[in-house]
Design an enzyme around this catalytic site. Structure first.
Site, mmCIF file in Angstrom:
data_model
loop_
_atom_site.group_PDB
_atom_site.id
_atom_site.type_symbol
_atom_site.label_atom_id
_atom_site.label_comp_id
_atom_site.label_asym_id
_atom_site.label_seq_id
_atom_site.Cartn_x
_atom_site.Cartn_y
_atom_site.Cartn_z
ATOM 1 N N ARG A 76 28.399 14.568 -22.180
ATOM 2 C CA ARG A 76 27.971 15.963 -22.329
ATOM 3 C C ARG A 76 26.677 16.048 -23.136
ATOM 4 N NH1 ARG A 76 28.005 18.794 -27.054
ATOM 5 N NH2 ARG A 76 28.220 21.043 -26.967
ATOM 6 N N GLU A 93 37.790 30.744 -21.118
ATOM 7 C CA GLU A 93 37.085 31.210 -22.332
ATOM 8 C C GLU A 93 36.056 32.273 -21.970
ATOM 9 O OE1 GLU A 93 35.415 28.316 -25.145
ATOM 10 O OE2 GLU A 93 36.868 26.854 -24.422
ATOM 11 N N GLU A 129 25.743 25.668 -23.604
ATOM 12 C CA GLU A 129 26.843 24.832 -23.118
ATOM 13 C C GLU A 129 28.059 25.740 -23.196
ATOM 14 O OE1 GLU A 129 29.963 23.602 -22.946
ATOM 15 O OE2 GLU A 129 29.825 22.235 -24.660
HETATM 16 C C1 6LC Z 1 30.524 26.135 -27.299
HETATM 17 C C2 6LC Z 1 30.883 27.100 -28.110
HETATM 18 C C3 6LC Z 1 29.993 27.540 -29.211
HETATM 19 O O1 6LC Z 1 29.359 28.757 -28.861
HETATM 20 C C4 6LC Z 1 30.826 27.817 -30.445
HETATM 21 O O2 6LC Z 1 30.150 27.343 -31.577
HETATM 22 C C5 6LC Z 1 30.964 29.333 -30.446
HETATM 23 O O3 6LC Z 1 31.132 29.860 -31.733
HETATM 24 C C6 6LC Z 1 29.644 29.766 -29.826
HETATM 25 N N1 6LC Z 1 29.693 31.039 -29.091
HETATM 26 C C7 6LC Z 1 30.522 31.352 -28.065
HETATM 27 N N2 6LC Z 1 30.269 32.604 -27.628
HETATM 28 C C8 6LC Z 1 29.239 33.077 -28.369
HETATM 29 C C9 6LC Z 1 28.536 34.307 -28.398
HETATM 30 N N3 6LC Z 1 28.834 35.285 -27.559
HETATM 31 N N4 6LC Z 1 27.559 34.448 -29.298
HETATM 32 C C10 6LC Z 1 27.246 33.452 -30.182
HETATM 33 N N5 6LC Z 1 27.897 32.278 -30.220
HETATM 34 C C11 6LC Z 1 28.884 32.083 -29.312
HETATM 35 C C12 6LC Z 1 31.449 25.403 -26.402
HETATM 36 N N6 6LC Z 1 32.403 26.158 -25.681
HETATM 37 C C13 6LC Z 1 32.507 25.983 -24.375
HETATM 38 N N7 6LC Z 1 31.650 25.236 -23.749
HETATM 39 N N8 6LC Z 1 33.506 26.553 -23.780
#
Ligand code: 6LC
Length: 410
Positions: free
Chosen positions: A104, A203, A194
């Site tokens: 990854r 998710e 990612e």
């Molecule tokens: C990545 C997830 C990361 O993205 C994790 O650190 C989470 O806090 C952040 N993240 C997820 N959604 C948001 C958002 N809307 N705004 C800011 N940060 C966010 C890996 N997860 C997957 N690949 N599923």
């Protein structure tokens, strides 16, 4: 009479938080706000309920308990589960898992490296930057004019330190907050993230990416990944089947088969995450059942996504279920440049996503040349926005037909 009275006592009133259309005669259809009487909580997902004198199964997650209690519950329960979700990303465990995943992380590094010349003077947004690894790669391997590293969890405080520690504070600005809420001083040329979950969409972080694209990506800007696909293959799962189902046939010489329906409910109702499928367990060549274009995909398209498959069995074996995984492509910033791909399937380098296994209720023997065809749908849970239900319909040689819905996770 006695039985009926008892029945009435145990009935509970629930309000539908969203409309639902049943997909067979056993399921009730209802509209948002309907009051349903729940007679039996037959499983954690499906309840036996009544609406206007008609009884049928209803999905439990669509219901909210009685009117008065309901209001309190609505306040407490967040359909996005932000607290839980960003809470877990505030700890190191998940970041360690993601960073330790070499295929990854190296793929993202490769994307930056192979596009380093074109990234010169570009503005980049790294959505959900976590510990900031992708932003740091940008600053280290290319010369962007600015990288906005957006992270909603409390990890952002550390990310700021990591940026400083690695001498990248001139180029990388860490913004703590949800991508939907933060403000940037300018639009961006590249939106990298990612966001992929189990079975690609679980998710639904992809929704945040699409909203950020519509708000912050310049006209003609680039999305990384640029496209995504979900792959599926009919497979054997001998050891999992033996451990969870065949086990009850003769433990210690005793017949425990009455526990098999329970085992089926407990182990085969939901998909099995983190399953590693060996290439030799694939009964056919895989097929891409869904294809997403990150430039044109809309948030509303995520509600239900459907795909079809047609497989030709390559060798005789036992068809235990379907295995799913995803791949994503990163287009080159240079015209005609080769894209970079991350494939999480059984024939590629292993990743922390592994594969997702959907077990059939009963295994089916198949032979070379048999045809397995059908469809898949990913229906997003209308209440729990990070969850979805995967429904598979299949037939073997157009005759043995099956259908099964797998909640992920509610
Ligand atoms: C990545 C997830 C990361 O993205 C994790 O650190 C989470 O806090 C952040 N993240 C997820 N959604 C948001 C958002 N809307 N705004 C800011 N940060 C966010 C890996 N997860 C997957 N690949 N599923």
């Amino acid at each position: 009479m006695q039985a009926e009275e008892e029945d009435e006592v145990s009935v509970e009133e629930y309000v539908a938080r969203s409309s639902f259309t049943g997909n067979d005669n056993d399921q009730l259809s209802f509209s948002s706000g309907d009051v349903l009487l729940v007679h039996a909580k037959t499983s954690s997902e499906w309840w036996w309920a009544e609406l206007r004198g008609v009884k049928g199964y209803v999905p439990a997650s669509y219901l909210l308990q009685g009117a008065q209690e309901g209001e309190e519950e609505e306040e407490e329960e967040d359909p996005w589960q932000h607290k839980e979700y960003f809470g877990s990303y505030g700890t190191l465990r998940l970041h360690l898992e993601m960073l330790s995943d070499k295929s990854r992380t190296e793929t993202y590094r490769q994307v930056i490296l192979s596009n380093s010349a074109s990234l010169r003077n570009k503005v980049v947004m790294d959505l959900g930057c976590g510990t900031g690894i992708i932003s740091l790669f940008c600053a280290q391997l290319a010369e962007p004019s600015e990288v906005y590293a957006v992270e909603a969890s409390s990890m952002a405080e550390y990310t700021r330190q990591l940026v400083k520690q690695n001498g990248c504070e001139e180029l990388v600005t860490v913004l703590q907050g949800r991508a939907e809420e933060i403000e940037l001083p300018e639009r961006v040329d590249v939106l990298v993230s990612e966001w992929m979950g189990n079975c690609l969409l679980f998710e639904f972080m992809v929704e945040s990416v699409l909203r950020a694209r519509d708000r912050w990506l310049k006209e003609g800007g680039v999305m990384w990944p640029s496209s995504a696909a979900l792959s599926l293959v009919p497979c054997q799962a001998d050891s999992y089947y033996a451990e969870t189902m065949a086990f009850w046939e003769q433990p210690y010489g005793l017949d425990f088969t009455p526990l098999q329906p329970l085992a089926q409910q407990e182990f085969f109702t939901k998909p099995k995450f983190s399953h590693v499928i060996e290439p030799e367990d694939c009964l056919t060549a895989p097929c891409d059942v869904l294809q997403l274009d990150m430039y044109t995909l809309q948030v509303k398209d995520l509600e239900e996504i459907k795909g079809h498959f047609h497989f030709c069995v390559e060798k005789s074996g036992v068809f235990h279920g379907f295995s799913a995984w995803f791949k994503v492509q990163f287009e080159s910033l240079q015209r005609g440049g080769a894209p970079v791909e991350l494939n999480t399937g059984p024939n590629s380098e292993p990743t922390h996503w592994k594969q997702t296994l959907f077990m059939l209720d009963r295994p089916v023997s198949v032979h070379a040349e048999d045809a397995i065809s059908g469809s898949i749908s990913l229906r997003r849970n209308p209440v729990w926005r990070r969850h979805m239900t995967v429904t598979l319909h299949w037939s073997v040689n157009c005759s043995q037909v099956g259908t099964k819905s797998f909640p992920m996770w509610r």
